[in-house]
Scaffold this motif. Structure first.
Motif, PDB file in Angstrom:
ATOM      1  N   MET A  30     -22.695   2.719 -47.359  1.00 21.30           N
ATOM      2  CA  MET A  30     -23.861   1.935 -47.813  1.00 21.30           C
ATOM      3  C   MET A  30     -24.636   1.472 -46.573  1.00 21.30           C
ATOM      4  O   MET A  30     -24.441   0.372 -46.086  1.00 21.30           O
ATOM      5  CB  MET A  30     -23.381   0.734 -48.635  1.00 21.30           C
ATOM      6  CG  MET A  30     -22.418   1.111 -49.759  1.00 21.30           C
ATOM      7  SD  MET A  30     -21.919  -0.304 -50.773  1.00 21.30           S
ATOM      8  CE  MET A  30     -20.931  -1.250 -49.646  1.00 21.30           C
ATOM      9  N   ASP A  31     -25.545   2.315 -46.119  1.00 20.78           N
ATOM     10  CA  ASP A  31     -26.204   2.030 -44.841  1.00 20.78           C
ATOM     11  C   ASP A  31     -27.708   1.818 -45.042  1.00 20.78           C
ATOM     12  O   ASP A  31     -28.293   2.302 -46.006  1.00 20.78           O
ATOM     13  CB  ASP A  31     -25.962   3.206 -43.877  1.00 20.78           C
ATOM     14  CG  ASP A  31     -26.280   2.828 -42.435  1.00 20.78           C
ATOM     15  OD1 ASP A  31     -26.178   1.634 -42.094  1.00 20.78           O
ATOM     16  OD2 ASP A  31     -26.623   3.728 -41.657  1.00 20.78           O
ATOM     17  N   GLY A  32     -28.291   1.096 -44.087  1.00 18.46           N
ATOM     18  CA  GLY A  32     -29.741   0.916 -44.085  1.00 18.46           C
ATOM     19  C   GLY A  32     -30.201  -0.469 -44.499  1.00 18.46           C
ATOM     20  O   GLY A  32     -31.415  -0.713 -44.615  1.00 18.46           O
ATOM     21  N   ASN A  33     -29.256  -1.389 -44.697  1.00 18.81           N
ATOM     22  CA  ASN A  33     -29.636  -2.740 -45.130  1.00 18.81           C
ATOM     23  C   ASN A  33     -30.521  -3.446 -44.099  1.00 18.81           C
ATOM     24  O   ASN A  33     -31.549  -4.044 -44.434  1.00 18.81           O
ATOM     25  CB  ASN A  33     -28.385  -3.617 -45.323  1.00 18.81           C
ATOM     26  CG  ASN A  33     -27.496  -3.124 -46.435  1.00 18.81           C
ATOM     27  OD1 ASN A  33     -27.869  -2.223 -47.164  1.00 18.81           O
ATOM     28  ND2 ASN A  33     -26.333  -3.729 -46.547  1.00 18.81           N
ATOM     29  N   GLY A  34     -30.067  -3.414 -42.848  1.00 18.43           N
ATOM     30  CA  GLY A  34     -30.756  -4.159 -41.796  1.00 18.43           C
ATOM     31  C   GLY A  34     -32.168  -3.643 -41.567  1.00 18.43           C
ATOM     32  O   GLY A  34     -33.137  -4.427 -41.498  1.00 18.43           O
ATOM     33  N   ARG A  35     -32.291  -2.330 -41.487  1.00 17.35           N
ATOM     34  CA  ARG A  35     -33.625  -1.746 -41.243  1.00 17.35           C
ATOM     35  C   ARG A  35     -34.543  -1.998 -42.426  1.00 17.35           C
ATOM     36  O   ARG A  35     -35.737  -2.233 -42.266  1.00 17.35           O
ATOM     37  CB  ARG A  35     -33.492  -0.235 -40.959  1.00 17.35           C
ATOM     38  CG  ARG A  35     -33.013   0.070 -39.546  1.00 17.35           C
ATOM     39  CD  ARG A  35     -32.552   1.495 -39.416  1.00 17.35           C
ATOM     40  NE  ARG A  35     -31.273   1.696 -40.083  1.00 17.35           N
ATOM     41  CZ  ARG A  35     -30.815   2.867 -40.507  1.00 17.35           C
ATOM     42  NH1 ARG A  35     -31.542   3.959 -40.351  1.00 17.35           N
ATOM     43  NH2 ARG A  35     -29.635   2.947 -41.085  1.00 17.35           N
ATOM     44  N   TRP A  36     -33.997  -1.943 -43.617  1.00 13.84           N
ATOM     45  CA  TRP A  36     -34.808  -2.216 -44.818  1.00 13.84           C
ATOM     46  C   TRP A  36     -35.415  -3.608 -44.727  1.00 13.84           C
ATOM     47  O   TRP A  36     -36.614  -3.800 -44.978  1.00 13.84           O
ATOM     48  CB  TRP A  36     -33.914  -2.105 -46.056  1.00 13.84           C
ATOM     49  CG  TRP A  36     -34.604  -2.426 -47.357  1.00 13.84           C
ATOM     50  CD1 TRP A  36     -35.362  -1.592 -48.118  1.00 13.84           C
ATOM     51  CD2 TRP A  36     -34.598  -3.699 -48.036  1.00 13.84           C
ATOM     52  NE1 TRP A  36     -35.822  -2.248 -49.229  1.00 13.84           N
ATOM     53  CE2 TRP A  36     -35.370  -3.547 -49.211  1.00 13.84           C
ATOM     54  CE3 TRP A  36     -34.017  -4.935 -47.773  1.00 13.84           C
ATOM     55  CZ2 TRP A  36     -35.578  -4.586 -50.117  1.00 13.84           C
ATOM     56  CZ3 TRP A  36     -34.215  -5.973 -48.678  1.00 13.84           C
ATOM     57  CH2 TRP A  36     -34.988  -5.794 -49.829  1.00 13.84           C
ATOM     58  N   ALA A  81     -18.097  -6.347 -34.208  1.00 12.19           N
ATOM     59  CA  ALA A  81     -18.787  -6.552 -32.931  1.00 12.19           C
ATOM     60  C   ALA A  81     -20.260  -6.924 -33.107  1.00 12.19           C
ATOM     61  O   ALA A  81     -20.970  -7.142 -32.127  1.00 12.19           O
ATOM     62  CB  ALA A  81     -18.657  -5.290 -32.070  1.00 12.19           C
ATOM     63  N   ARG A  82     -20.724  -7.004 -34.327  1.00  2.70           N
ATOM     64  CA  ARG A  82     -22.126  -7.427 -34.554  1.00  2.70           C
ATOM     65  C   ARG A  82     -22.277  -8.919 -34.241  1.00  2.70           C
ATOM     66  O   ARG A  82     -21.282  -9.647 -34.151  1.00  2.70           O
ATOM     67  CB  ARG A  82     -22.505  -7.151 -36.010  1.00  2.70           C
ATOM     68  CG  ARG A  82     -22.598  -5.668 -36.284  1.00  2.70           C
ATOM     69  CD  ARG A  82     -23.254  -5.421 -37.610  1.00  2.70           C
ATOM     70  NE  ARG A  82     -23.390  -3.979 -37.806  1.00  2.70           N
ATOM     71  CZ  ARG A  82     -24.123  -3.421 -38.742  1.00  2.70           C
ATOM     72  NH1 ARG A  82     -24.786  -4.184 -39.588  1.00  2.70           N
ATOM     73  NH2 ARG A  82     -24.201  -2.124 -38.858  1.00  2.70           N
ATOM     74  N   PRO A  83     -23.527  -9.379 -34.131  1.00  2.00           N
ATOM     75  CA  PRO A  83     -23.734 -10.816 -33.864  1.00  2.00           C
ATOM     76  C   PRO A  83     -22.986 -11.670 -34.895  1.00  2.00           C
ATOM     77  O   PRO A  83     -22.997 -11.361 -36.097  1.00  2.00           O
ATOM     78  CB  PRO A  83     -25.254 -10.985 -33.979  1.00  2.00           C
ATOM     79  CG  PRO A  83     -25.807  -9.630 -33.684  1.00  2.00           C
ATOM     80  CD  PRO A  83     -24.816  -8.641 -34.214  1.00  2.00           C
TER      81      PRO A  83
HETATM   82 MG    MG Z   1     -26.208   0.860 -40.165  1.00  2.00          MG
END
Ligand code: MG
Ligand code: IPE
Ligand code: IPE
Length: 264
Positions: A30-36, A81-83
């Protein structure tokens, strides 16, 4: 000599064509949340929040279509490792999800399972998660597996280490280590391998997801960001999947001959 590949029941002509085309096990990256969210001028966490609504509708749609196992890659071993504020927001959303979906999970017979290094999760998430896993254990419906603090390499290392420990104790002969032994030590032991892996958000990579289990999965990459993923997109993925000829190393003609024999 090649080992014959058992025909899965769903590949047999005894099944209706519609059933035969539904993947038994679906994995979703489930990718693309942040860019969205960033594209909308919002914080990345807004994308994760909207992503949770996509989880709810996708779980429902998979269950309605007869999927047996749905594995959702929700948080990778590397995502720690994300903020810190983003990690904290994700943990809160996970907590909200477990509490908020409890009634639907129990009402529809879903078996909730968590795979990955779940011990790493904060106690306020782990508690309700483990409780709902236990509560839903006796259900008979779709397995909903949440991959949390999950990494396929880490999972393989854990399985290999357990085998090594059994060898060291004299319980296991190294000659008996085979695919069943290694695969049996993975978090997905006993489930069918994923037939279809969907990745949203436009990237075409596996990012440490089910590396062993997806050896023969069909891989579907879509640019649709996860917060916008709908049952319609799921159906598009399933339609694409239905058109694949899964050969498992055989020739196309061999596969056709097997299908003909199975229909006799
Ligand atoms: Mg991603
Ligand atoms: C997927 O979306 C959710 C998690 C990895 C937890 P991302 O947060 O990776 O979104 P992008 O890829 O940065 O857009
Ligand atoms: C994969 O997405 C992990 C999840 C969807 C939970 P990432 O966004 O972490 O993957 P990379 O970093 O782009 O490979």
């Amino acid at each position: 000599m090649a080992t014959p590949i058992p025909l899965r029941p769903t590949e047999g002509a005894a099944e209706s064509p519609a059933e035969a085309r539904i993947p038994r096990h679906v994995g979703v990256i489930m990718d693309g949340n942040g860019r969205w969210a960033e594209r909308r001028g919002e914080p990345r966490t807004a994308g994760h929040k909207e992503g949770a609504t996509a989880v709810t509708r996708t779980v429902r749609a998979c269950r309605e279509r007869g999927v047996e196992v749905l594995t959702l890659y929700a948080f990778s071993a590397q995502n720690w490792a994300r903020p810190q504020p983003e990690v904290a927001a994700l943990m809160q959303l996970l907590y909200d999800y477990v509490l908020g979906e409890r009634d639907e999970i129990m009402g529809t017979g879903i078996r909730l399972r968590a795979i990955g290094d779940v011990e790493q999760l904060p106690a306020f998430v782990k508690g309700p998660l483990r409780a709902l896993e236990a509560e839903s254990r006796g259900n008979g419906g779709m397995i909903l597996a949440l991959a949390l603090s999950y990494g396929a390499r880490e999972e393989l290392v854990r399985s290999a280490r357990r085998l090594a420990e059994r060898v060291a104790r004299g319980e296991l002969d190294p000659a008996d280590i085979d695919e069943a032994a290694l695969g049996g030590g993975l978090d997905t032991a006993g489930w069918p391998d994923p037939d279809l892996v969907i990745r949203t958000g436009g990237e075409a990579r596996l990012s440490n997801f089910l590396l062993w289990q997806a050896a023969y999965a069909e891989l579907y990459f879509t640019p649709v960001p996860w917060p916008e993923f709908t049952p319609h997109d799921l159906d598009a993925a399933f339609a694409w999947y239905a058109d694949r000829q899964r050969r498992f190393g055989l020739t196309g003609r061999q596969v056709e001959a097997r299908m003909e024999r199975a229909s006799c």
